[in-house]
Enzyme design. Sequence first.
Site, short mmCIF file in Angstrom:
data_model
loop_
_atom_site.label_atom_id
_atom_site.label_comp_id
_atom_site.label_asym_id
_atom_site.label_seq_id
_atom_site.Cartn_x
_atom_site.Cartn_y
_atom_site.Cartn_z
N VAL A 6 -2.52 -6.01 8.35
CA VAL A 6 -3.14 -6.92 9.33
C VAL A 6 -3.34 -8.33 8.78
CG1 VAL A 6 -5.57 -6.39 8.77
CG2 VAL A 6 -4.92 -6.92 11.14
N ASP A 53 2.83 -11.16 10.23
CA ASP A 53 3.03 -10.45 11.50
C ASP A 53 1.75 -9.80 11.99
OD1 ASP A 53 5.60 -11.18 10.99
OD2 ASP A 53 6.44 -9.16 10.95
N GLU A 80 17.38 -6.14 6.09
CA GLU A 80 17.83 -5.95 4.70
C GLU A 80 18.55 -4.61 4.54
OE1 GLU A 80 17.44 -8.01 1.79
OE2 GLU A 80 17.05 -9.53 3.30
N TYR A 122 13.77 -3.29 -2.62
CA TYR A 122 13.02 -3.38 -1.36
C TYR A 122 13.79 -2.68 -0.23
CZ TYR A 122 11.45 -5.67 3.00
OH TYR A 122 11.02 -5.93 4.28
N LYS A 156 12.86 0.59 2.01
CA LYS A 156 12.75 0.49 3.48
C LYS A 156 13.72 1.46 4.17
CE LYS A 156 9.66 -2.74 4.67
NZ LYS A 156 8.65 -2.61 5.71
#
Length: 378
Positions: free
Chosen positions: A10, A14, A130, A152, A156
């Site tokens: 949060v 975004d 990505e 990364y 993901k």
Amino acid sequence: MGKVALITGVTGQDGSYLSEFLLEKGYDVHGIIRRSSVDFRERIAHLEGKPHFHLHYADLGDSMSIVKVVDKVKPNEIYNLAAQSHVQVSFDSPEFTADVDATGVLRVLEAVRACHLEKTCRIYQASTSELYGKVEEVPQNENTPFHPYSPYAVAKLYGFWIVKEYREAYNMFCCSGILFNHESERRGETFVTRKITLAAARISQGLQDCLYLGNLDSLRDWGYAKDYVECMWLILQNDKPEDFVIATGVQHSVREFTELAFKHAGIELEFKGEGIKEVGICVKDNRPQPSDINHQTSLVGKTLVAVSEDFYRPTDVVNLWGDPTKAKAKLGWNPAKTSFEELVKLMVEHDIAKVAAEGAAAKVRTNLAEYLEKGIVK
Ligand code: NAP
Ligand code: G4F
């Protein structure tokens, strides 16, 4: 009763925009925050204390903390935005990145199951372009094969597949938004766009000499974060759980972004040389010349942008270009709401004002120190 949303991440770019968006829609918004030595959360400070905005301590690396928050909040929707989100940093901290960006997703899904909310709680997973990495086709859509190209992206990829697995295995409403790069005036300062807009602002005000960048040829599909959070919400309002590519469908290079940002700051650049030797030289200085800031001398002929190997990555993703056809058709989302030109302009204008305000505050402090020293103010 309004809907209840839980947002991990949060405090990020975004997360802050999504909180504003959901509050406006009448949601009760709960966010998870991590303990930090600094208590000021710049991006959400204006929301803290509002009646429908609540914060809870939890960490994506700590299963029990997530279970406790999910059980307490009993959300209708979870937006899992928390991540170690910097690609270059993932080469330095690959294990931490895997724990938060891969296993963290599993922890959220399992927390929902542990709290017996799998039939009522919809889950959005912040997936990424990505995943296409060393791209196998351009532009990229929902059917393009993945080829992750950093720790990364590999983490993901696990997040993407575990969401798909839980959707099929347990019939859960969980989806991934495969979001291409989205930027804003709240973007972290070490991502390339913000690094450039802040440097353009500082250089134009005489507070920085040169901007050092890595791969100027890298191509990205850059959108505006504020437009993209709407899509996250639309994905969870859809009839069935599906994954979507979210992009503008327009591609630019890091060099083009730099040229345009400097132009908005009143500086025209010309790039010369290649690779590590490439430089951006000022060819026209259009800055206004107010008397109270220290840029009386012209920048023409000065090297304002240079390349540094420090910002090269062991493997770099260089050709991201998204095809948002499915999101347009099925969600009615408009990928052209904010153009590339508008995005660069709004970021530069914001940073010029920010740098000027910081400069003015610093000047007041210096003046005050001088006055105190001279005994003018006691
Ligand atoms: P961001 O500004 O870097 O925010 C990341 C958020 O994750 C921050 O709130 C951070 O909290 C939180 N976080 C990090 N580690 C955590 C942990 N262990 N436990 C709990 N919270 C943790 O990222 P963003 O740009 O808003 O991106 C949001 C999500 O979308 C990320 O998952 C990112 O990977 C993904 N994504 C972003 C883009 C993009 O272009 N922005 C594109 C595709 C996907 P602190 O404030 O405490 O650090
Ligand atoms: O701004 P970047 O660091 O963003 P990157 O690596 O594309 O990652 C961002 O977007 C992803 C979506 O595709 C998200 F999943 C991820 O969380 C993050 O938000 O770098 C963009 C490009 C790269 O090719 C990089 O090599 O710019 C190049 N670049 C050139 N000079 C630089 C620099 N990047 C950074 N950060 N700093 C430079 O000085």
